[in-house]
Design a protein around this motif. Sequence first.
Motif, PDB file in Angstrom:
ATOM      1  N   ASN A 137       0.848  -1.202   0.000  1.00 50.27           N
ATOM      2  CA  ASN A 137       0.000   0.000   0.000  1.00 50.27           C
ATOM      3  C   ASN A 137       0.879   1.246   0.000  1.00 50.27           C
ATOM      4  O   ASN A 137       2.053   1.196   0.388  1.00 50.27           O
ATOM      5  N   GLU A 197       0.292   5.749   0.599  1.00 44.65           N
ATOM      6  CA  GLU A 197      -0.622   6.881   0.807  1.00 44.65           C
ATOM      7  C   GLU A 197       0.192   8.151   0.667  1.00 44.65           C
ATOM      8  O   GLU A 197       1.217   8.304   1.351  1.00 44.65           O
ATOM      9  N   ASN A 247      -3.905   1.615  -4.889  1.00 42.07           N
ATOM     10  CA  ASN A 247      -3.057   2.820  -4.792  1.00 42.07           C
ATOM     11  C   ASN A 247      -1.670   2.574  -5.360  1.00 42.07           C
ATOM     12  O   ASN A 247      -1.062   3.447  -5.968  1.00 42.07           O
TER      13      ASN A 247
END
Length: 405
Positions: free
Chosen positions: A236, A238, A262
């Motif tokens: 992941n 962010e 993502n």
Amino acid sequence: MSECRICKSSLHKIISFGKMPIANAFLEESQFSSEHFFELACGYCEKCFMFQLIDQPTPEIMFHDEYAFFSQTSKHMCNHFEGVANKLISLTREDPFIVEIGCNDGIMLKHVASKNIRHLGIEPSGNVAKIANSHGVSTVSEFFNSSTADTILSKNGTADIIYSANVMCHIPDIPDLALGVVNLLSDDGRLIFEDPYLGDILEKTSYDQIYDEHVYLFSLHSVSQAFGAVGLELINCEHLDTHGGSMRYTLAKSGVYPVSSNVRQYLDYERRLGVNRIDPYVEFRNNCERSKKALRQLLQQLKENGHKVAGYAATSKSTTILNYCGIDSSLIDYITDTTPIKQGKFSPGMHIPIVPATHFSESPPDYAFLFAWNHLKEIMAKESNFDGNWITHVPEVNIFQGELA
Ligand code: TYD
């Protein structure tokens, strides 16, 4: 030709910022003659995509008992790390063990400690580690590597989360660190770290993120390669607004968790930006040179017109700007900063006096160069009484008024 610190392939030298002091080595006049300098230059590895410093001073020169960076100087960052602590806790099951590499003054781990959750902070700078301790955070004052990881493992068992913020990019021997991480992590453990993001640096020409401590400017491309070598998979990512644009990477042992969409989206973005080719780095160099010229011209013009210019926040980043652009106290009268250990000293290399915030309010300049541009909102709210102009260099050299920010 130098070699890549990660995969040992040959490195393409992209840019030199010239002779540079240690970014956080604020000094007294008596220390001017013994100041340490090195060549700050970056190279790019075409094989593993890592954009990195070619030379870095030894860690002991940068991190020691007089280290001048304290995380808890920004309210925004305090809130950010309280949120991180809650998020990490929510990811874990019963009786978790959370390790932080480079816990600084305990800004994040104190929220874990206060909930009586097993944790350990690894912090080589003794003075900040002491502050973490005073907040109830268990710390060891050491550098994290595969041998420290073995010791932690034998004393505490495996870690459910290994976290680090603005630290991973400081550690030169990532292959050894990755080995330590993979040995210390439980089978379903996660490595989560956040650092200034190469995509933002290239897009904003924020070359001030490049200084002695930041040996790597990470992207998803380079992180996947560096940690993939020990069987860790990027699951992941962010994007964050901290430090002018950061990326939080989550990695786990290969195949344990699904890979989030993502990751694919940001890998596509990076391909469009071209982080896996050499040309965007060459363009970055040209943009840095343009930015330097524009900044010098602006400051010289303001000085010729009789204006008083000050710096706002003696950040590590400001050391690169000031030394690369050759800006000394003939162009900037003083730099105001809230960190007591920096006040009364001089900026590295250019020797501009560092003064407390009271000086800024009592003797305001006509123009304030916002060195902590990453804390724009917090500073504009705090300085609403300042009626001078602000200067920034990101994404372009520019003047702005506080109320417009
Ligand atoms: P930061 O951008 O985190 O610094 P670095 O480039 O070193 O990562 O900014 C922290 C520095 O800015 C620290 O020296 C304190 C100073 N500062 C102020 O002086 N006033 C402020 O309002 C803020 C938010 C920071």
